[in-house]
Motif scaffolding. Structure first.
Motif, PDB file in Angstrom:
ATOM      1  N   GLU A  65      -7.144  -9.079 -53.697  1.00  0.00           N
ATOM      2  CA  GLU A  65      -5.883  -9.720 -53.307  1.00  0.00           C
ATOM      3  C   GLU A  65      -5.000  -8.640 -52.702  1.00  0.00           C
ATOM      4  O   GLU A  65      -5.194  -7.457 -52.974  1.00  0.00           O
ATOM      5  N   PRO A  66      -4.017  -9.015 -51.867  1.00  0.00           N
ATOM      6  CA  PRO A  66      -3.146  -7.994 -51.285  1.00  0.00           C
ATOM      7  C   PRO A  66      -2.449  -7.148 -52.355  1.00  0.00           C
ATOM      8  O   PRO A  66      -1.889  -7.669 -53.315  1.00  0.00           O
ATOM      9  N   ALA A 106     -11.231  -3.368 -47.111  1.00  0.00           N
ATOM     10  CA  ALA A 106     -10.455  -3.994 -46.044  1.00  0.00           C
ATOM     11  C   ALA A 106      -8.962  -3.844 -46.341  1.00  0.00           C
ATOM     12  O   ALA A 106      -8.507  -4.137 -47.446  1.00  0.00           O
ATOM     13  N   HIS A 107      -8.225  -3.349 -45.355  1.00  0.00           N
ATOM     14  CA  HIS A 107      -6.792  -3.131 -45.522  1.00  0.00           C
ATOM     15  C   HIS A 107      -6.107  -3.135 -44.164  1.00  0.00           C
ATOM     16  O   HIS A 107      -6.766  -3.089 -43.132  1.00  0.00           O
ATOM     17  N   ARG A 154      -3.071 -13.287 -45.070  1.00  0.00           N
ATOM     18  CA  ARG A 154      -4.255 -12.607 -45.609  1.00  0.00           C
ATOM     19  C   ARG A 154      -5.560 -13.112 -44.999  1.00  0.00           C
ATOM     20  O   ARG A 154      -6.393 -12.312 -44.569  1.00  0.00           O
ATOM     21  N   ASN A 155      -5.767 -14.415 -44.970  1.00  0.00           N
ATOM     22  CA  ASN A 155      -7.041 -14.938 -44.481  1.00  0.00           C
ATOM     23  C   ASN A 155      -7.294 -14.572 -43.018  1.00  0.00           C
ATOM     24  O   ASN A 155      -8.396 -14.151 -42.667  1.00  0.00           O
ATOM     25  N   SER A 156      -6.280 -14.701 -42.187  1.00  0.00           N
ATOM     26  CA  SER A 156      -6.474 -14.350 -40.773  1.00  0.00           C
ATOM     27  C   SER A 156      -6.628 -12.843 -40.597  1.00  0.00           C
ATOM     28  O   SER A 156      -7.417 -12.387 -39.765  1.00  0.00           O
ATOM     29  N   LEU A 157      -5.919 -12.052 -41.404  1.00  0.00           N
ATOM     30  CA  LEU A 157      -6.062 -10.591 -41.320  1.00  0.00           C
ATOM     31  C   LEU A 157      -7.453 -10.164 -41.773  1.00  0.00           C
ATOM     32  O   LEU A 157      -8.072  -9.276 -41.170  1.00  0.00           O
ATOM     33  N   LEU A 158      -7.966 -10.790 -42.823  1.00  0.00           N
ATOM     34  CA  LEU A 158      -9.308 -10.466 -43.309  1.00  0.00           C
ATOM     35  C   LEU A 158     -10.366 -10.860 -42.272  1.00  0.00           C
ATOM     36  O   LEU A 158     -11.327 -10.120 -42.050  1.00  0.00           O
ATOM     37  N   THR A 159     -10.159 -11.972 -41.606  1.00  0.00           N
ATOM     38  CA  THR A 159     -11.075 -12.378 -40.534  1.00  0.00           C
ATOM     39  C   THR A 159     -11.063 -11.355 -39.416  1.00  0.00           C
ATOM     40  O   THR A 159     -12.118 -10.962 -38.901  1.00  0.00           O
TER      41      THR A 159
END
Length: 76
Positions: A39-40, A22-23, A64-69
């Motif tokens: 981690e980023p 995931a990126h 990060r959390n919202s982007l990963l979602t």
């Protein structure tokens, strides 16, 4: 390509046909690829100053959390 976040003149993008891990891609005056897991971490950057890279990393760390979602929503 989906713009998932905008801040300070930067766009955070997730490509629909992209691959693991995931990126995100961050576009400003240049372009950077930043992994979200574990981690980023900056993978590479082109055409960005150190200041822009710091700004891009700060955005990704904070979101990060919202982007990963969003990554998981798009890629399953």
């Amino acid at each position: 390509m989906v713009t998932v976040f905008r801040s300070g003149g930067m766009r955070v993008i997730i490509f629909i046909d992209d691959h693991e891990p995931a990126h995100v891609h961050v576009f400003g005056d240049g372009h950077a690829k930043i992994n979200l897991v574990p981690e980023p971490v900056l993978v590479w950057a082109e055409g960005m100053t150190r200041g822009e890279l710091r700004k891009a990393m700060k955005i990704v760390v904070e979101q990060r959390n919202s982007l990963l979602t969003r990554w998981r929503t798009i890629h399953g």
